[in-house]
Design a protein around this motif. Structure first.
Motif, PDB file in Angstrom:
ATOM      1  N   PRO A 155       1.274 -25.101  32.594  1.00  0.00           N
ATOM      2  CA  PRO A 155       1.475 -26.456  32.076  1.00  0.00           C
ATOM      3  C   PRO A 155       0.888 -26.603  30.676  1.00  0.00           C
ATOM      4  O   PRO A 155      -0.127 -25.977  30.339  1.00  0.00           O
ATOM      5  N   VAL A 156       1.527 -27.414  29.866  1.00  0.00           N
ATOM      6  CA  VAL A 156       1.064 -27.684  28.506  1.00  0.00           C
ATOM      7  C   VAL A 156       1.149 -29.183  28.246  1.00  0.00           C
ATOM      8  O   VAL A 156       1.789 -29.930  28.985  1.00  0.00           O
ATOM      9  N   ARG A 157       0.502 -29.608  27.169  1.00  0.00           N
ATOM     10  CA  ARG A 157       0.627 -30.983  26.700  1.00  0.00           C
ATOM     11  C   ARG A 157       1.511 -30.977  25.455  1.00  0.00           C
ATOM     12  O   ARG A 157       1.247 -30.234  24.499  1.00  0.00           O
ATOM     13  N   VAL A 158       2.559 -31.805  25.468  1.00  0.00           N
ATOM     14  CA  VAL A 158       3.514 -31.822  24.366  1.00  0.00           C
ATOM     15  C   VAL A 158       3.735 -33.255  23.913  1.00  0.00           C
ATOM     16  O   VAL A 158       3.930 -34.162  24.728  1.00  0.00           O
ATOM     17  N   TYR A 177      13.428 -29.617  29.409  1.00  0.00           N
ATOM     18  CA  TYR A 177      13.249 -28.166  29.323  1.00  0.00           C
ATOM     19  C   TYR A 177      11.814 -27.787  29.676  1.00  0.00           C
ATOM     20  O   TYR A 177      11.575 -26.843  30.447  1.00  0.00           O
ATOM     21  N   VAL A 178      10.851 -28.508  29.101  1.00  0.00           N
ATOM     22  CA  VAL A 178       9.443 -28.199  29.366  1.00  0.00           C
ATOM     23  C   VAL A 178       9.118 -28.404  30.842  1.00  0.00           C
ATOM     24  O   VAL A 178       8.414 -27.582  31.457  1.00  0.00           O
ATOM     25  N   GLN A 179       9.613 -29.475  31.437  1.00  0.00           N
ATOM     26  CA  GLN A 179       9.364 -29.713  32.854  1.00  0.00           C
ATOM     27  C   GLN A 179       9.954 -28.603  33.711  1.00  0.00           C
ATOM     28  O   GLN A 179       9.361 -28.185  34.715  1.00  0.00           O
ATOM     29  N   ALA A 180      11.128 -28.103  33.333  1.00  0.00           N
ATOM     30  CA  ALA A 180      11.776 -27.047  34.109  1.00  0.00           C
ATOM     31  C   ALA A 180      11.054 -25.709  33.975  1.00  0.00           C
ATOM     32  O   ALA A 180      10.964 -24.947  34.947  1.00  0.00           O
ATOM     33  N   ALA A 213       2.079 -32.316  30.873  1.00  0.00           N
ATOM     34  CA  ALA A 213       1.915 -33.725  30.499  1.00  0.00           C
ATOM     35  C   ALA A 213       2.592 -33.935  29.150  1.00  0.00           C
ATOM     36  O   ALA A 213       2.208 -33.304  28.157  1.00  0.00           O
ATOM     37  N   GLN A 214       3.586 -34.828  29.100  1.00  0.00           N
ATOM     38  CA  GLN A 214       4.351 -35.020  27.892  1.00  0.00           C
ATOM     39  C   GLN A 214       4.367 -36.480  27.467  1.00  0.00           C
ATOM     40  O   GLN A 214       4.342 -37.381  28.304  1.00  0.00           O
ATOM     41  N   THR A 215       4.425 -36.680  26.154  1.00  0.00           N
ATOM     42  CA  THR A 215       4.512 -38.019  25.581  1.00  0.00           C
ATOM     43  C   THR A 215       5.698 -38.051  24.637  1.00  0.00           C
ATOM     44  O   THR A 215       5.833 -37.184  23.774  1.00  0.00           O
ATOM     45  N   ALA A 273      17.389 -44.382  32.857  1.00  0.00           N
ATOM     46  CA  ALA A 273      18.204 -45.061  33.857  1.00  0.00           C
ATOM     47  C   ALA A 273      19.511 -44.313  34.103  1.00  0.00           C
ATOM     48  O   ALA A 273      19.980 -44.213  35.240  1.00  0.00           O
ATOM     49  N   GLU A 274      20.099 -43.793  33.024  1.00  0.00           N
ATOM     50  CA  GLU A 274      21.378 -43.093  33.142  1.00  0.00           C
ATOM     51  C   GLU A 274      21.204 -41.653  33.643  1.00  0.00           C
ATOM     52  O   GLU A 274      22.010 -41.170  34.447  1.00  0.00           O
ATOM     53  N   LEU A 275      20.185 -40.977  33.155  1.00  0.00           N
ATOM     54  CA  LEU A 275      19.954 -39.572  33.485  1.00  0.00           C
ATOM     55  C   LEU A 275      18.481 -39.386  33.822  1.00  0.00           C
ATOM     56  O   LEU A 275      17.681 -38.966  32.981  1.00  0.00           O
ATOM     57  N   PRO A 276      18.071 -39.718  35.050  1.00  0.00           N
ATOM     58  CA  PRO A 276      16.651 -39.680  35.422  1.00  0.00           C
ATOM     59  C   PRO A 276      16.042 -38.289  35.257  1.00  0.00           C
ATOM     60  O   PRO A 276      16.713 -37.273  35.403  1.00  0.00           O
ATOM     61  N   MET A 277      14.745 -38.277  34.957  1.00  0.00           N
ATOM     62  CA  MET A 277      14.005 -37.026  34.917  1.00  0.00           C
ATOM     63  C   MET A 277      13.759 -36.543  36.339  1.00  0.00           C
ATOM     64  O   MET A 277      13.763 -37.330  37.288  1.00  0.00           O
ATOM     65  N   PRO A 278      13.504 -35.243  36.528  1.00  0.00           N
ATOM     66  CA  PRO A 278      13.218 -34.723  37.873  1.00  0.00           C
ATOM     67  C   PRO A 278      11.970 -35.365  38.467  1.00  0.00           C
ATOM     68  O   PRO A 278      11.062 -35.776  37.749  1.00  0.00           O
ATOM     69  N   ALA A 279      11.950 -35.457  39.782  1.00  0.00           N
ATOM     70  CA  ALA A 279      10.776 -35.989  40.479  1.00  0.00           C
ATOM     71  C   ALA A 279       9.543 -35.177  40.101  1.00  0.00           C
ATOM     72  O   ALA A 279       9.595 -33.946  39.990  1.00  0.00           O
ATOM     73  N   GLY A 280       8.442 -35.866  39.889  1.00  0.00           N
ATOM     74  CA  GLY A 280       7.191 -35.201  39.544  1.00  0.00           C
ATOM     75  C   GLY A 280       6.958 -35.025  38.059  1.00  0.00           C
ATOM     76  O   GLY A 280       5.894 -34.537  37.656  1.00  0.00           O
ATOM     77  N   THR A 281       7.909 -35.426  37.229  1.00  0.00           N
ATOM     78  CA  THR A 281       7.740 -35.302  35.783  1.00  0.00           C
ATOM     79  C   THR A 281       6.653 -36.244  35.295  1.00  0.00           C
ATOM     80  O   THR A 281       6.623 -37.425  35.655  1.00  0.00           O
ATOM     81  N   ASP A 282       5.751 -35.720  34.483  1.00  0.00           N
ATOM     82  CA  ASP A 282       4.679 -36.513  33.881  1.00  0.00           C
ATOM     83  C   ASP A 282       5.073 -36.798  32.433  1.00  0.00           C
ATOM     84  O   ASP A 282       4.790 -36.005  31.538  1.00  0.00           O
TER      85      ASP A 282
END
Length: 287
Positions: free
Chosen positions: A71-74, A87-90, A96-98, A112-121
């Motif tokens: 994991p990285v912080r981006v 990409y980073v989540q995958a 942890a991303q901002t 809302a249109e293209l949700p991120m995967p469950a568990g994405t920070d």
């Protein structure tokens, strides 16, 4: 077909005054249009497939800022369709991303249109990129990577380019972090040369390596319009140990060396180190 069908609805972006919509792409995935122009491509069903060459080059560097899968912080300055956060989540679950964007409606619309995967920070911040960066710097926040991907050509916002701003972004990096700047330019590449000089000055002031230039080989050889990625920061020094190898079958990018990055494509590509980037800037200036 993607498991995330977009509705095709349109949302008005109050900051830019443009309309945004997400539409299926005939080759797979979806595209984000803003003001009728395609800005981003994303495939939530296959988030490691990156269509745009400059984003692929950014992703190659992100692959090398830490051991594979760690994991990285981006910090993403410019959200788009959240292609890189996906990409980073995958590739690095638990990161942890901002994401910072000036348009209040954009990130919520994309999610809302293209949700991120469950568990994405993913923390979404609505703000001017420079003000957000300064606030994070003052708060003592540090990131393994900072990605600046905002339309800041010669006609763009002046406060989002130049040595002072790049110095602030370098200050947000960890001891092994990397700054990545997308530069879009016209034929002649004079804006690219100016930003190379500005980033070189910022790196010298901060005492870190860089800038390197990642782009299409034809673009740099012919000095023709396109997108180049400038990379800088301690990660370039950390990856410079002799004896490193390019990417392997397990997806580990290996060290951050020009040879390793060049091997990962897209092809035909070019990865210029600090000295070669300075020479490119001189060549452009001599035209």
């Amino acid at each position: 077909m993607s498991a995330h069908p977009a509705s095709g609805r349109t949302v008005h972006l109050s900051a830019s005054g443009e309309d945004a919509r997400i539409l299926p792409d005939e080759l797979g995935g979806f595209v984000l249009e803003i003001g009728g122009a395609v800005q981003s491509h994303v495939d939530p069903a296959e988030p490691t497939a990156i269509r745009y060459e400059y984003l692929r080059r950014v992703a190659n560097v992100l692959d090398g800022v830490a051991p594979a899968g760690a994991p990285v912080r981006v910090l993403h300055l410019g959200a788009g369709a959240l292609t890189l956060p996906r990409y980073v989540q995958a590739t690095r679950p638990g990161s942890a991303q901002t994401a910072v964007d000036l348009d209040r409606e954009l990130v919520s619309f994309v999610l809302a249109e293209l949700p991120m995967p469950a568990g994405t920070d993913l923390d979404s911040v609505v703000a001017d990129a420079r003000l957000a960066a300064v606030d994070l710097l003052m708060d003592g926040e540090r990131f393994d990577a900072v990605v600046l991907d905002i339309g800041t050509g010669e006609d763009g916002a002046e406060h989002l380019r130049g040595a002072a701003f790049y110095g602030e972004l370098l200050g947000l990096l960890t001891d092994t972090g990397a700054l990545l700047v997308n530069i879009g330019d016209d034929d002649g590449l004079r804006f690219l040369a100016a930003e190379l000089g500005a980033l070189e000055a910022a790196c010298a002031e901060a005492g870190v390596p860089g800038p390197w230039t990642l782009a299409s080989a034809d673009m740099l050889e012919r000095l023709e319009l396109g997108n180049a990625v400038l990379a800088a920061g301690p990660a370039l020094r950390a990856g410079a140990a002799p004896g490193g190898t390019p990417s392997d079958a397990d997806g580990d990018a290996g060290p951050l060396t020009p040879a390793a990055l060049l091997a990962r494509g897209p092809h035909p590509g070019a990865v210029l180190d600090e000295a070669e980037s300075a020479a490119l800037a001189r060549r452009i200036g001599g035209r």
